[in-house]
Design an enzyme around this catalytic site. Sequence first.
Site, mmCIF file in Angstrom:
data_model
loop_
_atom_site.group_PDB
_atom_site.id
_atom_site.type_symbol
_atom_site.label_atom_id
_atom_site.label_comp_id
_atom_site.label_asym_id
_atom_site.label_seq_id
_atom_site.Cartn_x
_atom_site.Cartn_y
_atom_site.Cartn_z
ATOM 1 N N PRO A 162 43.674 31.271 66.451
ATOM 2 C CA PRO A 162 43.261 32.450 65.695
ATOM 3 C C PRO A 162 43.039 33.605 66.667
ATOM 4 O O PRO A 162 42.284 33.471 67.629
ATOM 5 C CB PRO A 162 41.949 32.017 65.030
ATOM 6 C CG PRO A 162 41.454 30.874 65.847
ATOM 7 C CD PRO A 162 42.647 30.224 66.454
ATOM 8 N N CYS B 219 34.007 32.981 69.985
ATOM 9 C CA CYS B 219 34.278 34.403 70.192
ATOM 10 C C CYS B 219 33.098 35.072 70.901
ATOM 11 O O CYS B 219 31.958 34.936 70.456
ATOM 12 C CB CYS B 219 34.545 35.092 68.851
ATOM 13 S SG CYS B 219 34.945 36.843 69.033
#
Length: 342
Positions: A25, A108
Amino acid sequence: MAEQEDPIKQGKSDVVRAARLSVAPMMDWTDRHCRYMHRLLSSRSLLYTEMVTSPALVRGGALHLLDFHPDEHPVALQLGGSDPAELAAAARLGARAGYDEINLNVGCPSDRVQSGTFGAILMKQPGLVAECVAAMQDAVAVPVTVKCRIGVDDQDAEDVLPEFIARVAATGCDRFIIHARKAWLQGLSPKENRDIPPLDYDLVLRMKGLFPALHLSVNGGITSLEQAQAFLDAGLDGVMVGRAAYHQPWDILAQADARIFGEIAATADPVDIALAMIPYIEAHLVAGGRLHQITRHMMGLFAGRPGGRLWRRVLSEGASKRGAGPALIHQALARMQAAQPA
């Protein structure tokens, strides 16, 4: 009469097989247009959405973020969040939309993600991650997985990572994608966090020895199928490729079905992929979209091949112009062909 396989179990086994090679992703990159092209290149690899935050879905009602083309299967939805009930509601929306897997982002490092108390900062709260995963699993029948780092900041990854995996796996979660770098939440930008912290592949391999029953994939710095196959040969269950799959999609994805999944590659040339994108482009334009929204993901299709720079130039100069359409694809291909040596 032969007993029919449970479709839910069949779907889970399909997505696990696909996880042998997956595309990471990537924010602003792996949107639905990118994934559609990636699926044309590889019918087997597992595709992931950009991270979608649970508040955007549950509180903001941004259900358009869940849109995808049916041909993208198998495709996984990555969620960002830290509230178990909200993540469960978001996971339910994702499963209802038809995603084959729901993944929780624990990797992240961006400031925006930290301010929302999710992403890599959750490596410091394995108990909360376990609560989130348990709530998501209770909400959906599709697999719930976790993508994490080996640690953050000054944590000792040797101690932190096995404890994190054990706590979360105790919920029944049996698939983890491990980015083999720490995330530095202070002092490094998200871009720097993709390159500067050293990779520790050996630590990820040791996790497979500690948790042999879990499905573990490695992510970070993988640039070729040879490298991916080496990790599989070393005992890992899957490999997730990021930027290389985006910038050199032909080299990675068009060869993956044959080299990683043992199937015969169906497509012989990236020109075929460019032409196969045209009906999709036409449908997007009819729906009110713009050409550059798709062609920006096609820039690397001819990377490393004669005419690749010319292909990129024609698309980058023309795709944003008013009225730009499929003719630009034909023009770029013709310009490439004309530039080839006789």
